[in-house]
Write an enzyme that holds these catalytic residues in place. Structure first.
Site, PDB file in Angstrom:
ATOM      1  N   GLN A   1       1.259  -3.466  -6.690  1.00  0.00           N
ATOM      2  CA  GLN A   1       0.099  -4.160  -5.882  1.00  0.00           C
ATOM      3  C   GLN A   1      -1.222  -4.555  -7.593  1.00  0.00           C
ATOM      4  O   GLN A   1      -1.895  -4.251  -8.112  1.00  0.00           O
ATOM      5  CB  GLN A   1      -0.654  -4.588  -4.796  1.00  0.00           C
ATOM      6  CG  GLN A   1      -0.752  -3.578  -4.577  1.00  0.00           C
ATOM      7  CD  GLN A   1      -1.320  -3.074  -3.344  1.00  0.00           C
ATOM      8  OE1 GLN A   1      -0.255  -3.306  -2.490  1.00  0.00           O
ATOM      9  NE2 GLN A   1      -0.963  -1.431  -3.102  1.00  0.00           N
TER      10      GLN A   1
ATOM     11  N   HIS B   1     -10.797  -2.577  12.290  1.00  0.00           N
ATOM     12  CA  HIS B   1     -11.187  -1.225  12.362  1.00  0.00           C
ATOM     13  C   HIS B   1     -11.430  -0.803  13.742  1.00  0.00           C
ATOM     14  O   HIS B   1     -10.554   0.455  14.399  1.00  0.00           O
ATOM     15  CB  HIS B   1     -12.150  -0.297  10.740  1.00  0.00           C
ATOM     16  CG  HIS B   1     -11.363  -0.869   9.597  1.00  0.00           C
ATOM     17  ND1 HIS B   1     -11.743  -1.301   8.531  1.00  0.00           N
ATOM     18  CD2 HIS B   1     -10.031  -1.023   9.416  1.00  0.00           C
ATOM     19  CE1 HIS B   1     -11.265  -1.729   8.201  1.00  0.00           C
ATOM     20  NE2 HIS B   1      -9.907  -1.206   7.260  1.00  0.00           N
TER      21      HIS B   1
ATOM     22  N   ASP C   1      -7.694   2.172   1.984  1.00  0.00           N
ATOM     23  CA  ASP C   1      -9.168   1.567   1.602  1.00  0.00           C
ATOM     24  C   ASP C   1     -10.205   2.976   2.703  1.00  0.00           C
ATOM     25  O   ASP C   1     -11.655   2.522   1.882  1.00  0.00           O
ATOM     26  CB  ASP C   1      -9.921   0.259   2.138  1.00  0.00           C
ATOM     27  CG  ASP C   1      -9.618  -0.162   3.525  1.00  0.00           C
ATOM     28  OD1 ASP C   1      -9.893   0.606   4.762  1.00  0.00           O
ATOM     29  OD2 ASP C   1      -8.515  -0.708   3.620  1.00  0.00           O
TER      30      ASP C   1
ATOM     31  N   ASP D   1      -1.283   0.256   9.207  1.00  0.00           N
ATOM     32  CA  ASP D   1      -2.747  -0.164   8.783  1.00  0.00           C
ATOM     33  C   ASP D   1      -1.732  -1.297   6.908  1.00  0.00           C
ATOM     34  O   ASP D   1      -2.299  -0.520   6.907  1.00  0.00           O
ATOM     35  CB  ASP D   1      -3.623   0.441   8.346  1.00  0.00           C
ATOM     36  CG  ASP D   1      -5.093  -0.649   7.789  1.00  0.00           C
ATOM     37  OD1 ASP D   1      -4.768  -1.553   8.014  1.00  0.00           O
ATOM     38  OD2 ASP D   1      -6.036  -0.235   7.217  1.00  0.00           O
ATOM     39  N   SER D   2      -0.884  -1.915   7.568  1.00  0.00           N
ATOM     40  CA  SER D   2      -0.216  -2.332   6.313  1.00  0.00           C
ATOM     41  C   SER D   2      -0.756  -3.673   5.989  1.00  0.00           C
ATOM     42  O   SER D   2      -1.891  -4.597   6.571  1.00  0.00           O
ATOM     43  CB  SER D   2       1.036  -2.915   7.231  1.00  0.00           C
ATOM     44  OG  SER D   2       0.855  -4.089   7.955  1.00  0.00           O
ATOM     45  N   THR D   3      -0.323  -3.563   4.472  1.00  0.00           N
ATOM     46  CA  THR D   3      -0.732  -5.633   3.941  1.00  0.00           C
ATOM     47  C   THR D   3       1.027  -6.609   4.920  1.00  0.00           C
ATOM     48  O   THR D   3       1.395  -5.879   6.158  1.00  0.00           O
ATOM     49  CB  THR D   3       0.065  -5.794   2.447  1.00  0.00           C
ATOM     50  OG1 THR D   3       1.132  -4.548   2.460  1.00  0.00           O
ATOM     51  CG2 THR D   3      -1.290  -4.583   1.443  1.00  0.00           C
ATOM     52  N   ASP D   4       0.360  -7.592   4.670  1.00  0.00           N
ATOM     53  CA  ASP D   4       1.589  -8.614   5.278  1.00  0.00           C
ATOM     54  C   ASP D   4       2.555  -8.059   4.994  1.00  0.00           C
ATOM     55  O   ASP D   4       2.963  -7.836   3.772  1.00  0.00           O
ATOM     56  CB  ASP D   4       1.220 -10.095   4.798  1.00  0.00           C
ATOM     57  CG  ASP D   4      -0.470 -10.238   5.094  1.00  0.00           C
ATOM     58  OD1 ASP D   4      -0.502 -10.780   6.837  1.00  0.00           O
ATOM     59  OD2 ASP D   4      -1.198 -10.178   4.898  1.00  0.00           O
TER      60      ASP D   4
ATOM     61  N   PRO E   1       5.273  -4.663  -1.114  1.00  0.00           N
ATOM     62  CA  PRO E   1       5.653  -3.127  -0.654  1.00  0.00           C
ATOM     63  C   PRO E   1       5.044  -2.859   0.852  1.00  0.00           C
ATOM     64  O   PRO E   1       5.924  -2.380   1.410  1.00  0.00           O
ATOM     65  CB  PRO E   1       4.288  -2.655  -1.594  1.00  0.00           C
ATOM     66  CG  PRO E   1       2.998  -3.454  -2.394  1.00  0.00           C
ATOM     67  CD  PRO E   1       3.124  -4.422  -1.963  1.00  0.00           C
TER      68      PRO E   1
HETATM   69  N1  SAM Z   1      -7.067  -3.643   6.768  1.00  0.00           N
HETATM   70  C1  SAM Z   1      -6.760  -4.786   6.190  1.00  0.00           C
HETATM   71  C2  SAM Z   1      -5.606  -5.746   6.225  1.00  0.00           C
HETATM   72  O1  SAM Z   1      -5.349  -5.700   7.613  1.00  0.00           O
HETATM   73  O2  SAM Z   1      -4.667  -6.427   6.296  1.00  0.00           O
HETATM   74  C3  SAM Z   1      -6.051  -3.512   4.950  1.00  0.00           C
HETATM   75  C4  SAM Z   1      -4.538  -2.729   5.055  1.00  0.00           C
HETATM   76  S1  SAM Z   1      -4.840  -1.763   4.045  1.00  0.00           S
HETATM   77  C5  SAM Z   1      -5.196  -2.094   2.645  1.00  0.00           C
HETATM   78  C6  SAM Z   1      -2.302  -2.334   3.407  1.00  0.00           C
HETATM   79  C7  SAM Z   1      -2.639  -0.740   2.726  1.00  0.00           C
HETATM   80  O3  SAM Z   1      -1.132  -0.335   2.656  1.00  0.00           O
HETATM   81  C8  SAM Z   1      -2.448  -0.689   1.295  1.00  0.00           C
HETATM   82  O4  SAM Z   1      -3.311   0.098   0.880  1.00  0.00           O
HETATM   83  C9  SAM Z   1      -0.722  -0.536   0.862  1.00  0.00           C
HETATM   84  O5  SAM Z   1      -1.448  -0.026  -0.813  1.00  0.00           O
HETATM   85  C10 SAM Z   1      -0.478  -0.218   2.259  1.00  0.00           C
HETATM   86  N2  SAM Z   1       0.775  -0.334   1.961  1.00  0.00           N
HETATM   87  C11 SAM Z   1       2.039  -1.476   1.792  1.00  0.00           C
HETATM   88  N3  SAM Z   1       2.751  -1.196   1.371  1.00  0.00           N
HETATM   89  C12 SAM Z   1       3.143   0.357   2.187  1.00  0.00           C
HETATM   90  C13 SAM Z   1       4.650   1.498   2.226  1.00  0.00           C
HETATM   91  N4  SAM Z   1       5.383   0.831   2.219  1.00  0.00           N
HETATM   92  N5  SAM Z   1       4.387   1.882   2.474  1.00  0.00           N
HETATM   93  C14 SAM Z   1       2.942   2.855   2.625  1.00  0.00           C
HETATM   94  N6  SAM Z   1       1.692   1.403   2.684  1.00  0.00           N
HETATM   95  C15 SAM Z   1       1.848   0.757   2.426  1.00  0.00           C
END
Ligand code: SAM
Length: 290
Positions: A37, A68, A92, A161-164, A168
């Protein structure tokens, strides 16, 4: 007025159709592309440091506690004995920081992107506050779906705690992933999923509701205001095969909160109990067959 004119650099988030969010960039702190990303960290005069992944704001120093603390303390004060915790995503370290405030035995954090962990440790130390050095923590750099497919461990609390749901993070919104999470819960365990802002992401809310319904005996949502996740309250989905978060004894939770005397900024008993209020339109969606 003169001050406003100087702000010529703006970060524009275009996560939603027909709706943009603009945040001024007073200085760019870090920018790179990892294997998974685009990462950007910049300073905003009102919000502090801002973390952006794939052009979507993940957190700001000003309001990260809202997200959080609610993702962590609602489940950890609800389950009986939260000893073994799994975090999927969360590079993070904000979720980790809050989990470690509880007397847990182990926390496993599985994030696909080790580079984001290192970048956040270096440029956003205020979020993890050295949590990655805690001896209770095990970090695994792996896709969350792969990890949960292979794992035979059982966890008391699992926090996603995923991205959208694109890039990934897309796989973390699949039906299959929810079923595997359900199978990885200890008998009285609970799983928590970030569910976006339903006012602007209703389709995502409906899909999450269907996934939760199929994978768990009990499920529901609670809500948190995170100002920089614009468009209204954010939904947090929960699933369990034993605990009904809508029907817990508040006096027990209150006693645990008082006894723990944690240093918190957003979460307290009133936030916990009021967060389960649900608007009529969303309640109807959760009642629908599909
Ligand atoms: N609190 C924030 C939010 O809700 O948007 C932050 C979320 S945190 C930074 C999202 C994390 O999900 C990222 O670090 C990303 O690398 C991770 N991520 C995304 N896809 C993933 C997957 N398939 N498996 C594990 N982690 C994943």
């Amino acid at each position: 007025m003169a001050n406003k004119e100087k702000k010529s650099d703006w970060f524009v988030e275009e996560l939603h159709d027909n709706y943009k969010l603009m945040v001024s960039v007073s200085s760019l702190i870090y920018q790179s592309k990892t294997n998974y990303q685009n990462v950007k960290i910049f300073q905003n005069e009102s919000l502090g440091k801002v973390l952006v992944l794939d052009e979507v704001i993940q957190l700001t120093e000003a309001d990260e506690v809202n997200y959080h603390e609610m993702m962590v303390h609602v489940p950890l004060f609800s389950v009986n004995i939260p000893k073994k915790i799994l975090i999927i995503g969360g590079a993070d370290g904000g979720i980790l920081r809050e989990v470690l405030k509880h007397p847990v035995d182990t926390v496993t954090l599985v994030d696909i992107d080790g580079e984001v962990i290192n970048i956040c440790k270096k440029y956003l130390p205020s979020i993890s506050k050295n949590s990655f050095n805690d001896s209770r923590v095990k970090v695994i750099i792996e896709d969350g779906v792969n990890f949960i497919s292979k794992s035979s461990e059982k966890f008391n609390v699992i926090i996603v705690d995923s991205t959208d749901p694109f890039g990934p993070g897309e796989v973390l919104f699949s039906n299959d992933f929810y079923n595997k999470i359900s199978n990885s819960l200890a008998a009285e365990g609970i799983a928590i999923f970030q569910g976006g802002v339903p006012f602007l992401q209703e389709k995502q809310f409906k899909k999450m509701n269907n996934n939760l319904k199929e994978a768990f005996s009990l499920h529901g949502f609670y809500f948190v205001t995170v100002p920089t996740y614009s468009g209204g309250s954010m939904a947090i989905g929960w699933g369990s095969n034993y605990l009904d978060l809508n029907d817990l004894d508040n006096s027990i939770i209150e006693n645990k909160i008082i006894k723990s005397s944690l240093d918190l900024k957003y979460y307290n008993l009133s936030m916990h109990t009021s967060s389960f209020g649900i608007s009529e339109n969303l309640r109807k969606i959760t009642q629908r067959k599909k």
